[in-house]
Design a protein around this motif. Structure first.
Motif, PDB file in Angstrom:
ATOM      1  N   CYS A   7       0.840  -1.186   0.000  1.00  0.00           N
ATOM      2  CA  CYS A   7       0.000   0.000   0.000  1.00  0.00           C
ATOM      3  C   CYS A   7       0.879   1.241   0.000  1.00  0.00           C
ATOM      4  N   GLU A   8       0.603   2.145  -0.926  1.00  0.00           N
ATOM      5  CA  GLU A   8       1.270   3.441  -0.927  1.00  0.00           C
ATOM      6  C   GLU A   8       0.458   4.406  -0.078  1.00  0.00           C
ATOM      7  N   HIS A   9       1.117   5.262   0.644  1.00  0.00           N
ATOM      8  CA  HIS A   9       0.479   6.264   1.511  1.00  0.00           C
ATOM      9  C   HIS A   9      -0.485   5.635   2.515  1.00  0.00           C
ATOM     10  N   THR A  11      -0.888   5.798   5.649  1.00  0.00           N
ATOM     11  CA  THR A  11      -1.355   6.579   6.797  1.00  0.00           C
ATOM     12  C   THR A  11      -2.386   7.637   6.420  1.00  0.00           C
ATOM     13  N   ASP A  12      -2.643   7.807   5.133  1.00  0.00           N
ATOM     14  CA  ASP A  12      -3.614   8.804   4.689  1.00  0.00           C
ATOM     15  C   ASP A  12      -4.702   8.113   3.869  1.00  0.00           C
ATOM     16  N   PRO A  13      -5.883   7.881   4.441  1.00  0.00           N
ATOM     17  CA  PRO A  13      -6.945   7.166   3.731  1.00  0.00           C
ATOM     18  C   PRO A  13      -7.346   7.817   2.401  1.00  0.00           C
ATOM     19  N   ARG A  14      -7.151   9.130   2.285  1.00  0.00           N
ATOM     20  CA  ARG A  14      -7.491   9.816   1.037  1.00  0.00           C
ATOM     21  C   ARG A  14      -6.530   9.455  -0.091  1.00  0.00           C
ATOM     22  N   LEU A  15      -5.276   9.159   0.246  1.00  0.00           N
ATOM     23  CA  LEU A  15      -4.251   8.878  -0.757  1.00  0.00           C
ATOM     24  C   LEU A  15      -3.896   7.398  -0.872  1.00  0.00           C
ATOM     25  N   ALA A  16      -4.288   6.620   0.115  1.00  0.00           N
ATOM     26  CA  ALA A  16      -3.878   5.210   0.155  1.00  0.00           C
ATOM     27  C   ALA A  16      -4.359   4.459  -1.080  1.00  0.00           C
ATOM     28  N   THR A  41     -11.532  -0.165   2.184  1.00  0.00           N
ATOM     29  CA  THR A  41     -10.305   0.376   2.747  1.00  0.00           C
ATOM     30  C   THR A  41      -9.120  -0.105   1.922  1.00  0.00           C
ATOM     31  N   ASN A  43      -5.389  -0.985   2.183  1.00  0.00           N
ATOM     32  CA  ASN A  43      -4.255  -1.239   3.064  1.00  0.00           C
ATOM     33  C   ASN A  43      -3.549  -2.524   2.649  1.00  0.00           C
TER      34      ASN A  43
END
Length: 135
Positions: A7-9, A11-16, A41, A43
């Motif tokens: 998963c990239e990003h 920690t940020d659900p908007r960018l993940a 989600t 992740n």
């Protein structure tokens, strides 16, 4: 067979953005990769699980899957070791990916006992066999 998710990003659900890869062997027709789709989600846990479900659903011969996510391996092992569907109904409920876990249980139920084996291995980055997963 080996599978990996990332998963990239995270920690940020908007960018993940998460995805998975499945590696059977060089140029094997069952090799696969893809993003997590839908509104779920994003992740690495769900990416790892998606790869594992893919493997279990298309398996046409006894299959040994290796993953580097201990949580996913542990939960798959619970299903393989404890009377499959009945164990889930009585004692075990995943916190994430319920639809994916249902697909996993269905795939397991369609094959004879002992058809699948799943083990944890240390992360893939230093393992040359898994270079294709990172591409």
């Amino acid at each position: 067979v080996t599978s990996d998710g990332s998963c990239e990003h995270p920690t940020d659900p908007r960018l993940a953005r998460a995805g998975y890869g499945v590696f059977y062997g060089l140029d094997h027709p069952f090799n696969a990769k893809g993003p997590l789709r839908g509104n779920r989600t994003q992740n690495s846990y769900l990416a790892e699980l998606t790869g594992a479900v893919h493997v279990f659903e298309i398996a046409d011969t006894p299959t040994w899957l290796t993953l580097d996510n201990q949580a996913v391996v542990g939960q798959i092992q619970q299903l393989l070791d404890h009377n499959r569907m009945q164990y889930h109904k009585d004692k075990w409920a995943p916190k994430q990916g319920k639809a994916l876990w249902q697909r996993m249980m269905n795939a397991i139920a369609l094959r004879p006992e002992g058809f699948f084996k799943c083990t944890w291995i240390k992360g893939y980055l230093d393992h040359p066999k898994h270079a294709e997963l990172r591409e």
